[in-house]
Design an enzyme around this catalytic site. Structure first.
Site, short mmCIF file in Angstrom:
data_model
loop_
_atom_site.label_atom_id
_atom_site.label_comp_id
_atom_site.label_asym_id
_atom_site.label_seq_id
_atom_site.Cartn_x
_atom_site.Cartn_y
_atom_site.Cartn_z
N HIS A 110 0.81 -1.22 0.00
CA HIS A 110 0.00 0.00 0.00
C HIS A 110 0.85 1.27 0.00
O HIS A 110 0.35 2.36 -0.30
CB HIS A 110 -0.98 0.00 1.18
N ASP B 37 0.22 -7.63 1.51
CA ASP B 37 0.65 -6.23 1.63
C ASP B 37 2.17 -6.11 1.70
O ASP B 37 2.71 -5.35 2.51
CB ASP B 37 0.00 -5.56 2.85
N ASN C 222 5.25 4.84 9.29
CA ASN C 222 6.00 3.65 9.70
C ASN C 222 5.75 2.46 8.78
O ASN C 222 6.50 1.48 8.82
CB ASN C 222 5.63 3.22 11.13
N SER C 223 4.68 2.51 8.00
CA SER C 223 4.33 1.39 7.13
C SER C 223 5.50 1.00 6.25
O SER C 223 6.08 1.85 5.57
CB SER C 223 3.12 1.74 6.27
N GLY D 2 -5.53 -27.57 1.62
CA GLY D 2 -6.71 -28.07 0.91
C GLY D 2 -7.84 -28.44 1.86
O GLY D 2 -8.55 -29.43 1.64
#
Length: 474
Positions: A125, A155, A230-231, A287
């Site tokens: 992002h 992300d 901070n991301s 699965g």
């Protein structure tokens, strides 16, 4: 007189003998040390156990970890183009002409250098939608960066700069080995304040923020202060090893309120290795369908334990089916790692690849079994190209041969009444915007990387095997 003296001597000797015997055999032995003050020292609180902790664990020194990591965390700035007015003032300023008001917009975050030649991990992002990326090091040098690959689901993004020297980098640590209560540092650029270090502990592991979503996540939760900017920054242990990529905060204000979340380093490292080796993320799956145990399922399946992952359904042709997992089984461990909830399972499996073999310990009617499960590759089967108005799916190779093709996706459904007129079901889309597509995932990646107002060019193979191009304008 002589008799009296004789009796006195005998009495004295007898008394001395008795006293000596008492001292020798009867009186308790005393320690031959100096008496000390047994009162506790001021400020000391007595405890009822002997601590085995070292001084480093109770009085952690963060300076070494900070010095090792602060130069390897960068400031990532992304630039995009706004092709539409963002408010009424911009609209009227440009005379109502939406296209004339193009303006560069900027976002910012952090990134972690993981190799000395300039590979950097950040959040998807942080760089999503950017037409240009700029990375600034701790020494204020700036470089243009290119996107190598992304995983929107996790992300995580991998970008690269070409520097004129070898760069400081942070080595990956083992996030599975990180423990709740362990000291950690968050390194990043909150509010554009570069080279900021905050400290805290690991508050929880395998935290899922989308409990109502089938796509369970698995975050490290920390109380180290993490704020906007901070991301994409580093979560490191006191040894300066990368154990997480700071990603999210949950807050009504949008700022730090006492806890934040990071993608575990084992998952981030696996994504980076996949991008470098395969060009995209290789996602392995067991699965099964299932969830966390609750009182209702305990009664329904006669389960005697309250923690683990209940197997509610086993997919056909999956590794779980071939290994012998059954509905009602409770997964307790994978490769020796305790599994208490569904996010424990997904967090560990997401660090593995298709064809990896994992050891799954299950509880089946109060009997423990250990089954080797080979992970299969996750592939989305359908995708809606909403701007075109069709749903596409993965065809088998035999179907493609009918069109003399070795690639493409099949139109499985028309989504709008306008597209339903053309009887498109069964036709093959071979290219989108001039790029060959071989599966639904590639279609999804191309479509979601475009601006909403961009046109879409579809190369369609009709029933006669002829190629036709259609442009869908937005």
């Amino acid at each position: 007189m002589k008799r009296f003296l004789s009796l006195l001597v005998v009495a004295i000797l007898a008394g001395a003998f008795t006293l000596g015997a008492y001292k020798l055999w009867m009186e308790p032995e005393t320690a031959s040390v100096a008496i000390t003050d047994t009162r506790p020292n001021a400020g000391f609180i007595p405890v009822n156990y002997t601590s085995t902790a070292t001084s480093s664990s109770t009085n952690a020194d963060f300076t070494v970890a900070a010095e090792k990591t602060v130069n390897a965390v960068v400031h990532v700035k992304q630039y995009g183009i706004s092709r539409q007015p963002r408010n009424l003032m911009e609209y009227f300023r440009n005379g109502g002409n939406a296209g004339a008001g193009e303006k560069r917009i900027q976002g910012a975050g952090s990134g972690v250098i993981i190799t000395e030649d300039g590979y950097i991990v950040t959040n998807n992002h942080v760089i999503d939608g950017a037409t240009e990326l700029e990375v600034t090091l701790n020494n204020n040098k700036s470089y243009k960066a290119e996107v190598i690959g992304t995983s929107a689901q996790s992300d995580i993004a991998l970008i690269k700069i070409d520097a004129d020297t070898k760069l400081s980098y942070i080595p990956f640590g083992d996030s599975n080995a990180a423990k709740i209560g362990e000291w950690v540092l968050a390194v990043g650029n909150p509010f554009n304040l570069t080279s900021t270090v905050t400290a805290g502990i690991i508050s929880a592991k395998s935290r899922d923020l989308n409990e109502m979503d089938n796509n369970a996540q698995s975050f490290i939760q920390t109380d180290a202060a993490i704020n906007p900017g901070n991301s994409g920054g580093a979560l490191v242990n006191i040894h300066g090893e990368l154990i997480g990529i700071n990603t999210a905060i949950t807050s009504q204000t949008g700022s730090y309120v006492g806890y934040a979340f990071a993608v575990p380093s084992n998952n981030a490292r696996k994504i980076v290795e996949d991008i470098l080796e395969f060009g995209d993320v290789q996602r392995g799956i067991i699965g099964i369908r299932g969830g966390t145990i609750n009182p209702k399922t305990m009664e329904q399946y006669e389960i005697s334990v309250s923690q683990g992952v209940l197997v509610a359904n086993v997919d056909e042709d999956s590794g779980a089916k071939k290994a012998g997992l059954k509905e009602g089984d409770v997964i307790k461990e994978i490769d020796g790692l305790p599994i208490r909830k569904f996010s424990d399972l997904t967090g560990y499996v997401n660090s593995k690849r298709p064809k990896d073999v994992i050891s799954v310990k299950v509880l089946r009617k109060n009997k423990e079994l250990t089954l080797p499960v080979t992970l299969s590759k996750y592939e989305i089967q359908e995708y809606n190209i909403k701007d075109v108005g069709v749903e596409v799916s993965n065809p088998n190779k035999e179907y493609l041969k009918k069109f003399n093709l070795d690639h493409g996706v099949v139109i499985s459904k028309a989504l709008s009444s306008r597209m339903q007129r053309y009887n498109l079901e069964g036709l093959i889309i071979s290219e989108i915007d001039g790029k060959k597509v071989s599966n639904v995932l590639q279609v999804k990646q191309i479509i979601e990387s475009k601006y909403p107002e961009d046109d879409i060019t579809i190369s369609l193979i009709d029933r006669n095997g002829e190629k036709r191009e259609f442009v869908f304008q937005n």
